[in-house]
Each structure stands twice: as C-alpha cells, then as structure tokens.
Scaffold this motif. Structure first.
Motif, PDB file in Angstrom:
ATOM      1  N   ILE A  24       0.820  -1.221   0.000  1.00 53.48           N
ATOM      2  CA  ILE A  24       0.000   0.000   0.000  1.00 53.48           C
ATOM      3  C   ILE A  24       0.852   1.268   0.000  1.00 53.48           C
ATOM      4  N   LEU A  25       1.908   1.297   0.804  1.00 52.46           N
ATOM      5  CA  LEU A  25       2.725   2.518   0.849  1.00 52.46           C
ATOM      6  C   LEU A  25       3.333   2.881  -0.506  1.00 52.46           C
ATOM      7  N   PRO A  26       3.766   1.915  -1.327  1.00 52.95           N
ATOM      8  CA  PRO A  26       4.249   2.298  -2.661  1.00 52.95           C
ATOM      9  C   PRO A  26       3.169   2.972  -3.514  1.00 52.95           C
ATOM     10  N   VAL A  27       1.908   2.534  -3.389  1.00 54.75           N
ATOM     11  CA  VAL A  27       0.815   3.187  -4.122  1.00 54.75           C
ATOM     12  C   VAL A  27       0.581   4.585  -3.562  1.00 54.75           C
ATOM     13  N   GLU A  28       0.589   4.699  -2.233  1.00 56.30           N
ATOM     14  CA  GLU A  28       0.426   6.005  -1.596  1.00 56.30           C
ATOM     15  C   GLU A  28       1.499   6.992  -2.072  1.00 56.30           C
ATOM     16  N   GLY A  29       2.695   6.492  -2.344  1.00 60.39           N
ATOM     17  CA  GLY A  29       3.801   7.346  -2.747  1.00 60.39           C
ATOM     18  C   GLY A  29       3.740   7.839  -4.178  1.00 60.39           C
ATOM     19  N   SER A  32       0.045   9.852  -8.940  1.00 59.94           N
ATOM     20  CA  SER A  32      -0.675   9.546 -10.174  1.00 59.94           C
ATOM     21  C   SER A  32      -1.713   8.448  -9.959  1.00 59.94           C
ATOM     22  N   LEU A  33      -1.591   7.693  -8.875  1.00 58.66           N
ATOM     23  CA  LEU A  33      -2.519   6.612  -8.569  1.00 58.66           C
ATOM     24  C   LEU A  33      -3.653   7.069  -7.652  1.00 58.66           C
ATOM     25  N   TRP A  34      -3.667   8.367  -7.287  1.00 55.65           N
ATOM     26  CA  TRP A  34      -4.732   8.922  -6.459  1.00 55.65           C
ATOM     27  C   TRP A  34      -5.865   9.413  -7.350  1.00 55.65           C
ATOM     28  N   ASP A  35      -7.046   9.590  -6.755  1.00 58.74           N
ATOM     29  CA  ASP A  35      -8.121  10.223  -7.505  1.00 58.74           C
ATOM     30  C   ASP A  35      -8.119  11.732  -7.268  1.00 58.74           C
ATOM     31  N   GLU A  36      -9.084  12.426  -7.869  1.00 54.13           N
ATOM     32  CA  GLU A  36      -9.088  13.884  -7.811  1.00 54.13           C
ATOM     33  C   GLU A  36      -9.500  14.425  -6.445  1.00 54.13           C
ATOM     34  N   HIS A  37      -9.972  13.559  -5.554  1.00 52.82           N
ATOM     35  CA  HIS A  37     -10.407  14.002  -4.232  1.00 52.82           C
ATOM     36  C   HIS A  37      -9.415  13.631  -3.130  1.00 52.82           C
ATOM     37  N   GLY A  38      -8.200  13.229  -3.514  1.00 50.64           N
ATOM     38  CA  GLY A  38      -7.196  12.905  -2.513  1.00 50.64           C
ATOM     39  C   GLY A  38      -7.334  11.520  -1.926  1.00 50.64           C
ATOM     40  N   ASN A  39      -8.003  10.617  -2.636  1.00 49.14           N
ATOM     41  CA  ASN A  39      -8.134   9.242  -2.179  1.00 49.14           C
ATOM     42  C   ASN A  39      -7.455   8.315  -3.180  1.00 49.14           C
ATOM     43  N   ILE A  40      -7.339   7.065  -2.823  1.00 49.18           N
ATOM     44  CA  ILE A  40      -6.730   6.101  -3.728  1.00 49.18           C
ATOM     45  C   ILE A  40      -7.623   5.913  -4.956  1.00 49.18           C
ATOM     46  N   GLY A  41      -7.011   5.870  -6.132  1.00 47.89           N
ATOM     47  CA  GLY A  41      -7.762   5.685  -7.362  1.00 47.89           C
ATOM     48  C   GLY A  41      -8.395   4.307  -7.426  1.00 47.89           C
ATOM     49  N   ARG A  42      -9.488   4.201  -8.174  1.00 43.18           N
ATOM     50  CA  ARG A  42     -10.242   2.956  -8.222  1.00 43.18           C
ATOM     51  C   ARG A  42      -9.439   1.786  -8.780  1.00 43.18           C
ATOM     52  N   ALA A  43      -8.641   2.022  -9.782  1.00 44.98           N
ATOM     53  CA  ALA A  43      -7.881   0.926 -10.391  1.00 44.98           C
ATOM     54  C   ALA A  43      -6.895   0.339  -9.390  1.00 44.98           C
ATOM     55  N   MET A  83      -3.413  -1.067  10.095  1.00 41.86           N
ATOM     56  CA  MET A  83      -3.875  -0.718   8.749  1.00 41.86           C
ATOM     57  C   MET A  83      -3.607   0.736   8.407  1.00 41.86           C
ATOM     58  N   ASN A  84      -3.875   1.620   9.363  1.00 41.10           N
ATOM     59  CA  ASN A  84      -3.840   3.044   9.051  1.00 41.10           C
ATOM     60  C   ASN A  84      -2.459   3.662   9.216  1.00 41.10           C
ATOM     61  N   ARG A  85      -1.422   2.811   9.115  1.00 40.68           N
ATOM     62  CA  ARG A  85      -0.089   3.378   8.902  1.00 40.68           C
ATOM     63  C   ARG A  85      -0.066   4.078   7.551  1.00 40.68           C
ATOM     64  N   SER A  86      -0.917   3.605   6.645  1.00 35.15           N
ATOM     65  CA  SER A  86      -1.121   4.298   5.376  1.00 35.15           C
ATOM     66  C   SER A  86      -2.474   4.987   5.385  1.00 35.15           C
ATOM     67  N   ILE A  87      -2.536   6.130   4.750  1.00 29.90           N
ATOM     68  CA  ILE A  87      -3.804   6.847   4.653  1.00 29.90           C
ATOM     69  C   ILE A  87      -4.828   6.055   3.842  1.00 29.90           C
ATOM     70  N   PHE A  88      -4.371   5.102   3.031  1.00 31.51           N
ATOM     71  CA  PHE A  88      -5.271   4.300   2.206  1.00 31.51           C
ATOM     72  C   PHE A  88      -5.510   2.904   2.781  1.00 31.51           C
ATOM     73  N   ASP A 356       5.074  16.872  -0.228  1.00 34.47           N
ATOM     74  CA  ASP A 356       6.146  15.883  -0.315  1.00 34.47           C
ATOM     75  C   ASP A 356       5.942  14.747   0.684  1.00 34.47           C
ATOM     76  N   THR A 357       5.178  15.003   1.745  1.00 38.68           N
ATOM     77  CA  THR A 357       4.788  13.950   2.680  1.00 38.68           C
ATOM     78  C   THR A 357       3.258  13.937   2.761  1.00 38.68           C
ATOM     79  N   VAL A 358       2.715  12.981   3.505  1.00 36.89           N
ATOM     80  CA  VAL A 358       1.257  12.932   3.684  1.00 36.89           C
ATOM     81  C   VAL A 358       0.822  13.712   4.915  1.00 36.89           C
TER      82      VAL A 358
END
Length: 402
Positions: A24-29, A32-43, A83-88, A356-358
């Motif tokens: 998960i953290l690599p996706v969070e980083g 481009s994989l986020w959506d327009e509302h600051g959440n993880i993208g659906r794909a 789980m919530n070590r990552s925002i996603f 640069d950070t979350v």
C-alpha cells in the motif's frame, strides 16, 4: 489485568503491517494513482483489495459465516491501528467508514433475508454503502430527537420526505440506511429503513465541498421527496431507530479511534525520520531538547489513546454499550490526531506543509475528527451526565466472577 493478545490476532497484525509496508505505501507514494479528491484511485484500489482478499485479510470485523474473519473489537483495535499506517489502508481491507459501521450493524440487526440482500454485497466489496442520519439545522445532528425526515405509513408502504446532509460516501453508494421519524414518541419515534440507489423518490442535491481529503463518494446533501418503501425495508423494527443508532454509532466511533491511532503513529514516524537527518546550527534536530519533549509527549499521548481504545474495545466485547469508554476514547484520540499532525508538520518545517509527505493530508483530515460521530463537547456532556448520574460507580473496576 492481562494486556496480551492472542497469537491469532498477532498473526493478523503482522501480516497487515507487512502488506501495508510492501503493497500500500508504494501506491500512496505515487500521486498519479490517487483520484481527484485525494483518495486512492479505483484501479489501484481494486488491485490491492483483490490481493488483501487472497491473503485472508478481508473484512476482519465480520463473522466468518458472513464472509469475514470474525475478530472481536480487541482484535480489530490492534489490526485497524496497523492498517492506518497508510492513509489508504482501511479502505483496502474493507475496514473504512461508513461501510465498516454499516456492516457491523447489519450483521447485528438485519434479518437473514436482509443480510443476503443488503449485507453480503458490501462484504463482497461489490457495492459501497451510506448511513443517512445527519440533517441540516433545525434537524437532527448529534441529537437524533430533533430529526425532521419523516416516514408516513400509507397502507403497507412508507413514504419518506426530508433532507439529510454530510452523508459520507453517498455519491458512490448503492446501499443506504436512512433514519426517519415514524411517530413523535421520544423513545420509539425513529425507524431505520434500507434503500437502494435505484429506488425512486430521492436525489443527491450536491456533493458538499470540504476542507480535507474525501472518502470515495464524498459528503453529500440528500433530498427524500416521496420515496416509497415496503415494510420489509425496515431494519430492526418500527420505532427501534434510536436503539439502532446506539448499536451502530458506539462501535463506529471506536473504530475511527483505532484507525486514527495508526495515523498519529505515522505522523511521529515521519517527524522522527526527518529530525534524525536534518541538521542546523551545528546540531541535529532530533538532538534538540525541544524536539525530544514534543516527541515524548506525543508518544505518551498515543499510548494513553491505545489504552482508552483497548478498554472500550474490551467493554464492547463483553456486550456492553461502553458509552463512557467510547466517549473518552473519541475525545482523546481525535484531539491527539490533530496534535500529532501539527507537531510533525512543525518539526518538518516547510517540507511538512508541502505535499512531499502525507502530513498535510493528515492535518486536513484530522480537523474533522473532533466533529464526526459527535463533537468533543457532546461527548464531554455525556461523560458529565454519566458521572453525575452514578458518582460512585463511574470509576469502578469490573470484578471477576471467577
């Protein structure tokens, strides 16, 4: 008092922690994989959810017979924090609000037929859900007795009219639990109904813009304009809406706290890493006493929060509503999260204020923590009332029957 956890819970925690770190953290980083509302993208979310399901880390809060892992509240407290070590993290494991609270209350309150129709698809991850209770002034908010949305019985059907707002996830949700007034009885005047997004007679008025990042589906204002529902859409029973809100909101408040502890720990992690490498005026930032005091205070605050959450989780597992325990945890952890984000930004300086950070994401998200599921002041009033009503029993320890 025994604060040890079972080997099973530790196994779940360790596997979740490893999954968050490696997947998960690599996706969070990658923004481009986020959506327009600051959440993880659906794909990206769909892919990670499939991996979590394959590893048996899906729906920890739901019983095994209903498609989950069957952990109690104590086990959830341990794992949700990880789980919530990552925002996603939570949404990947199907442990994010509002689906989390909706699944738990449906498992408790729904009939077998309702579980098959309304719970199973949420557990499967094929649909998302919303809980429509809060109303614009002068309607019901923290005080459900002010609710103005009405469900009028006409023959064998109920006709709903009214307005709700700040309904989390509504834009993407397929399954809704909506609270409406069926009588003016102060204790048995509210009823919970189930409806699908395809049912006619309602609409989303707007997706309300907010300061922070948004859950999938946003926070919406909803209008019910003559929605007709059959009697089998009632959840728990006519007039049992107040009881249902108590069943749902207590555990849901606590799961917020479980997750927020993970975010608070992430803030200290980012702050400590930066303080350990940043040097100024001939001294490392982490060696400055002022930094050490801040970090030590946060460490203590997080541990206090963990103890409050764990006591509330244990009390819920005993079958109690845990009203005072949940309120204490909610107040403390909500304020702790905001403080942790603020201190971490201060230590990181301009870097913390950037993307640069979350940290800035967590800071914007954290301000809502003192409002959602009851403002600080409401929980403080609850605690005062509980203590005043039972001054001798408020601080007692439970006594073993063994």
């Amino acid at each position: 008092m025994d604060f040890t956890i079972s080997p099973e819970i530790e196994d779940y925690r360790a596997r979740i922690a490893a999954f968050v770190d490696s997947r998960i953290l690599p996706v969070e980083g990658h923004r481009s994989l986020w959506d327009e509302h600051g959440n993880i993208g659906r794909a990206a979310l769909t892919d990670l959810r499939a991996q979590a399901r394959d590893q048996g880390l899906w729906c920890l809060q739901v019983s095994k017979e209903n498609g989950g892992q069957g952990l109690g509240k104590v086990g959830m407290a341990v794992c949700y924090e990880a789980m919530n070590r990552s925002i996603f993290g939570p949404v990947v494991f199907n442990a994010a609000a509002p689906d989390d609270g909706n699944m738990m209350v449906l498992e408790k309150a729904a009939t077998e037929a309702q579980k098959e129709r309304w719970l199973a698809p949420i557990v499967a991850g094929s649909v998302s859900s919303a809980f429509a209770m809060t109303e614009p002034s002068p309607g019901g908010g923290s005080d459900p007795g002010m609710m103005r949305t009405r469900a009028e019985k006409r023959g064998d059907r109920y006709v709903l009219t009214g307005r709700k707002w700040f309904i989390t996830g509504a834009e993407d949700a397929a399954h809704f639990i909506v609270m409406a007034r069926t009588s003016d009885d102060p204790r048995r005047g509210l009823t919970a109904f189930l409806h699908h997004r395809d049912d006619p007679g309602w609409r989303i008025e707007r997706r309300i813009p907010i300061m922070g990042p948004e859950e999938h589906g946003g926070h919406c204002e909803i209008v019910y304009d003559g929605m007709e529902l059959p009697a089998d859409r009632i959840l728990l029973g006519e007039g049992q809406g107040l009881k249902l809100t108590q069943m749902r909101l207590g555990p849901a408040r606590l799961t917020h706290c479980m997750r927020w502890l993970g975010l608070a720990k992430r803030c200290t992690e980012i702050a400590r890493d930066y303080a350990g490498s940043r040097t100024g005026f001939g001294i490392r930032l982490g060696d400055r006493e002022s930094t050490q005091i801040k970090m030590g205070d946060l460490a203590m605050g997080i541990e206090i929060g963990r103890l409050l959450v764990m006591k509330a989780a244990w009390t819920l597992d005993q079958g109690d509503f845990a009203r005072q325990e949940v309120s204490m945890a909610k107040i403390h952890v909500a304020n702790l999260l905001h403080k942790a984000a603020d201190v971490a930004i201060q230590i990181n300086g301009a870097r913390g204020y950037s993307t640069d950070t979350v940290l800035e994401w967590i800071y914007r998200y954290a301000r809502q923590a003192r409002l959602v599921d009851g403002a600080d002041e409401v929980h403080q009033m609850v605690l005062n009332r509980l203590q005043a009503d039972n001054p001798d029993g408020f601080w007692t320890w439970p006594v073993s029957t063994a």
